[in-house]
Write a protein that holds these residues in place. Structure first.
Motif, PDB file in Angstrom:
ATOM      1  N   HIS A 115      -5.164   0.675  -2.760  1.00  0.00           N
ATOM      2  CA  HIS A 115      -4.492   1.500  -3.777  1.00  0.00           C
ATOM      3  C   HIS A 115      -4.517   0.766  -5.107  1.00  0.00           C
ATOM      4  N   TYR A 143      -5.091   1.479  -9.786  1.00  0.00           N
ATOM      5  CA  TYR A 143      -5.616   2.272 -10.890  1.00  0.00           C
ATOM      6  C   TYR A 143      -7.013   1.786 -11.287  1.00  0.00           C
ATOM      7  N   TRP A 149      -4.469   7.452  -5.127  1.00  0.00           N
ATOM      8  CA  TRP A 149      -3.588   7.639  -6.269  1.00  0.00           C
ATOM      9  C   TRP A 149      -2.329   8.425  -5.940  1.00  0.00           C
ATOM     10  N   SER A 150      -2.364   9.278  -4.943  1.00  0.00           N
ATOM     11  CA  SER A 150      -1.187  10.097  -4.645  1.00  0.00           C
ATOM     12  C   SER A 150      -0.566   9.706  -3.308  1.00  0.00           C
ATOM     13  N   ARG A 151       0.723   9.945  -3.206  1.00  0.00           N
ATOM     14  CA  ARG A 151       1.424   9.694  -1.943  1.00  0.00           C
ATOM     15  C   ARG A 151       0.813  10.567  -0.859  1.00  0.00           C
ATOM     16  N   ALA A 152       0.485  11.804  -1.198  1.00  0.00           N
ATOM     17  CA  ALA A 152      -0.092  12.714  -0.210  1.00  0.00           C
ATOM     18  C   ALA A 152      -1.396  12.162   0.354  1.00  0.00           C
ATOM     19  N   SER A 153      -2.241  11.577  -0.502  1.00  0.00           N
ATOM     20  CA  SER A 153      -3.520  11.028  -0.018  1.00  0.00           C
ATOM     21  C   SER A 153      -3.284   9.821   0.881  1.00  0.00           C
ATOM     22  N   ARG A 154      -2.294   9.017   0.550  1.00  0.00           N
ATOM     23  CA  ARG A 154      -1.980   7.851   1.383  1.00  0.00           C
ATOM     24  C   ARG A 154      -1.420   8.285   2.733  1.00  0.00           C
ATOM     25  N   ARG A 183      -1.877  10.906 -13.619  1.00  0.00           N
ATOM     26  CA  ARG A 183      -2.119  11.363 -12.242  1.00  0.00           C
ATOM     27  C   ARG A 183      -1.893  10.266 -11.207  1.00  0.00           C
ATOM     28  N   PHE A 184      -1.705   9.040 -11.655  1.00  0.00           N
ATOM     29  CA  PHE A 184      -1.574   7.901 -10.765  1.00  0.00           C
ATOM     30  C   PHE A 184      -0.128   7.749 -10.295  1.00  0.00           C
ATOM     31  N   GLU A 185       0.060   7.777  -8.980  1.00  0.00           N
ATOM     32  CA  GLU A 185       1.399   7.645  -8.401  1.00  0.00           C
ATOM     33  C   GLU A 185       1.563   6.256  -7.794  1.00  0.00           C
ATOM     34  N   GLU A 244       5.687   4.045  -3.227  1.00  0.00           N
ATOM     35  CA  GLU A 244       7.124   4.251  -3.112  1.00  0.00           C
ATOM     36  C   GLU A 244       7.731   3.132  -2.275  1.00  0.00           C
TER      37      GLU A 244
END
Length: 158
Positions: free
Chosen positions: A8, A10, A84-89, A143-145, A148
């Motif tokens: 993960h 940027y 980049w997204s929590r959903a992708s992780r 767009r980068f998350e 968490e």
């Protein structure tokens, strides 16, 4: 049991450099989306193209059955896909678990100005392939998350 190393970070953070070292130290197969994207795109300027997310999603869809097959065969993989997204992780972790493997998440980071200098150097070294402008670099940051607090990870400062 195989391990999927999820990288993960940027643009310009040093993900691919880290992933390249990790593939050697872990005897893993590395999947770097930018490498595959450059091969598919035949060297055009990605930043100037309106369908970058669509092409990127297609490239990752092509890689998916290959890296999941590696895991099911007991071969470690390094997934240099940005995540980049929590959903992708979350999706990647679930896919890895379905393959009977474990996942390890790495948070690769550096100062944003250092990242931009790396991107500029890459622009000059590699010509038009996946060229990035500063405006695009800055716009994409929205767009980068970040990870968490409940996402266990290993911090890698570059």
């Amino acid at each position: 049991m195989a391990t999927a190393h999820l990288i993960h970070g940027y643009i310009g953070a040093g993900k691919t450099t880290f992933a390249s070292r990790l593939e050697l130290s872990e005897f893993a197969v590395r999947f770097t989306s930018d490498d595959w994207l450059a091969m598919v795109w035949y060297g055009t300027e990605a930043a100037a193209q309106p369908d970058v997310p669509t092409v990127h999603a297609r490239v990752e869809a092509v890689m998916l059955p290959v890296w999941t097959r590696c895991l099911t065969l007991g071969v470690d993989v390094v997934l240099d896909l940005g995540f980049w997204s929590r959903a992708s992780r979350d999706a990647a972790r679930a896919t890895v678990a379905r393959c009977g493997a474990t996942s390890r998440l790495y948070d690769v980071r550096c100062d944003v100005e250092i990242a931009w200098r790396r991107v500029e150097r890459r622009n000059h070294e590699h010509g038009p392939t996946l060229r990035m402008t500063r405006d695009t670099f800055d716009v994409l940051r929205a767009r980068f998350e970040p990870l968490e607090s409940d996402e266990n990870h290993i911090l890698v400062e570059t």
